[in-house]
Design a protein around this motif. Sequence first.
Motif, PDB file in Angstrom:
ATOM      1  N   ASN A   1       7.436  -0.607  12.720  1.00 32.15           N
ATOM      2  CA  ASN A   1       5.994  -0.671  12.857  1.00 32.15           C
ATOM      3  C   ASN A   1       5.621  -2.296  12.347  1.00 32.15           C
ATOM      4  O   ASN A   1       4.729  -2.147  11.287  1.00 32.15           O
ATOM      5  CB  ASN A   1       5.236   0.376  12.414  1.00 32.15           C
ATOM      6  CG  ASN A   1       5.425   1.533  13.240  1.00 32.15           C
ATOM      7  OD1 ASN A   1       5.634   1.567  14.346  1.00 32.15           O
ATOM      8  ND2 ASN A   1       5.404   2.731  12.458  1.00 32.15           N
ATOM      9  N   VAL A   2       6.266  -2.979  12.537  1.00 28.84           N
ATOM     10  CA  VAL A   2       5.850  -4.498  11.920  1.00 28.84           C
ATOM     11  C   VAL A   2       4.720  -5.055  12.541  1.00 28.84           C
ATOM     12  O   VAL A   2       4.590  -5.410  13.685  1.00 28.84           O
ATOM     13  CB  VAL A   2       7.207  -5.466  11.926  1.00 28.84           C
ATOM     14  CG1 VAL A   2       6.825  -6.915  11.395  1.00 28.84           C
ATOM     15  CG2 VAL A   2       8.339  -4.800  11.234  1.00 28.84           C
ATOM     16  N   THR A   3       3.597  -5.660  11.613  1.00 18.81           N
ATOM     17  CA  THR A   3       2.445  -6.144  12.115  1.00 18.81           C
ATOM     18  C   THR A   3       2.430  -7.547  11.381  1.00 18.81           C
ATOM     19  O   THR A   3       2.420  -7.437  10.222  1.00 18.81           O
ATOM     20  CB  THR A   3       1.223  -5.380  12.007  1.00 18.81           C
ATOM     21  OG1 THR A   3       1.571  -4.003  12.656  1.00 18.81           O
ATOM     22  CG2 THR A   3       0.156  -5.961  12.391  1.00 18.81           C
TER      23      THR A   3
ATOM     24  N   GLY B   1       2.981  -0.487   3.678  1.00 17.95           N
ATOM     25  CA  GLY B   1       2.526  -1.972   4.253  1.00 17.95           C
ATOM     26  C   GLY B   1       2.539  -2.975   3.384  1.00 17.95           C
ATOM     27  O   GLY B   1       2.064  -2.862   1.996  1.00 17.95           O
TER      28      GLY B   1
ATOM     29  N   PHE C   1       1.154  -6.884   2.015  1.00 17.39           N
ATOM     30  CA  PHE C   1       0.175  -7.841   2.353  1.00 17.39           C
ATOM     31  C   PHE C   1       0.264  -9.067   1.250  1.00 17.39           C
ATOM     32  O   PHE C   1       0.709  -8.899   0.106  1.00 17.39           O
ATOM     33  CB  PHE C   1      -1.189  -7.064   2.140  1.00 17.39           C
ATOM     34  CG  PHE C   1      -1.647  -5.790   2.856  1.00 17.39           C
ATOM     35  CD1 PHE C   1      -2.089  -6.069   4.147  1.00 17.39           C
ATOM     36  CD2 PHE C   1      -1.060  -4.786   2.497  1.00 17.39           C
ATOM     37  CE1 PHE C   1      -2.220  -4.877   4.924  1.00 17.39           C
ATOM     38  CE2 PHE C   1      -1.062  -3.465   3.117  1.00 17.39           C
ATOM     39  CZ  PHE C   1      -1.976  -3.652   4.423  1.00 17.39           C
TER      40      PHE C   1
ATOM     41  N   ASN D   1       0.934  -1.046  -0.088  1.00 15.00           N
ATOM     42  CA  ASN D   1       0.062  -0.065   0.013  1.00 15.00           C
ATOM     43  C   ASN D   1       0.977   1.141   0.000  1.00 15.00           C
ATOM     44  O   ASN D   1       2.184   1.230  -0.071  1.00 15.00           O
ATOM     45  CB  ASN D   1      -1.030  -0.103   1.331  1.00 15.00           C
ATOM     46  CG  ASN D   1      -0.379   0.026   2.443  1.00 15.00           C
ATOM     47  OD1 ASN D   1       0.823   0.302   2.800  1.00 15.00           O
ATOM     48  ND2 ASN D   1      -1.191  -0.306   3.483  1.00 15.00           N
TER      49      ASN D   1
END
Length: 181
Positions: free
Chosen positions: A153-155, A135, A137, A131
């Motif tokens: 900010n790794v999720t 990010g 995905f 994105n």
Amino acid sequence: YVGQSSTYGGGLAYNGDGSPAFAPGELADRIAFYRKNNGTNTVVFQYPYNSNTVTFTGIIESPNAVFNGGTQQGANDATVYITATNNNDWGLIVDKYNSNANEYGLKVDVGSGATYAIQVRGNDSETFRVNGAGGIFGTQLTLGSGDIASARNVTLTGSISLTANSTRITQTSTSTWSGDA
């Protein structure tokens, strides 16, 4: 016809039914721009009398090509659409490892709130996406050694298994990861 002689030059031709043939690569009912080298005609580009679709038979060179889609909706939901009917070649190659060029390969500039900056599809379904905020995905992401030098900010969500230096790392809570170091 424009040329230095009857054997060197070029011009514009229209061959309604393609017979007799005028030049290699010529298609019937097309307006063709051709070149003549040593008496041999060769089509450079052509288009049907009833269409704006231009077919080029050689390489198109431009020192600074710009495609501006304006406000029109592209026929294939794109300003530039590349397609093929076989697997002979890549759809797009950016060659910046050429002569003295070795940097700045691909830049995608979108808003930071963009859902789709880059999308990869496999069998008409999304398999990978980035994105506008960076990010990542994907349905199956595999990163090899050295792929992640640093991250913020790794999720990670879903079923996750991490392996580092042949050591399995498992999630023990939503914020803690443990493993054999």
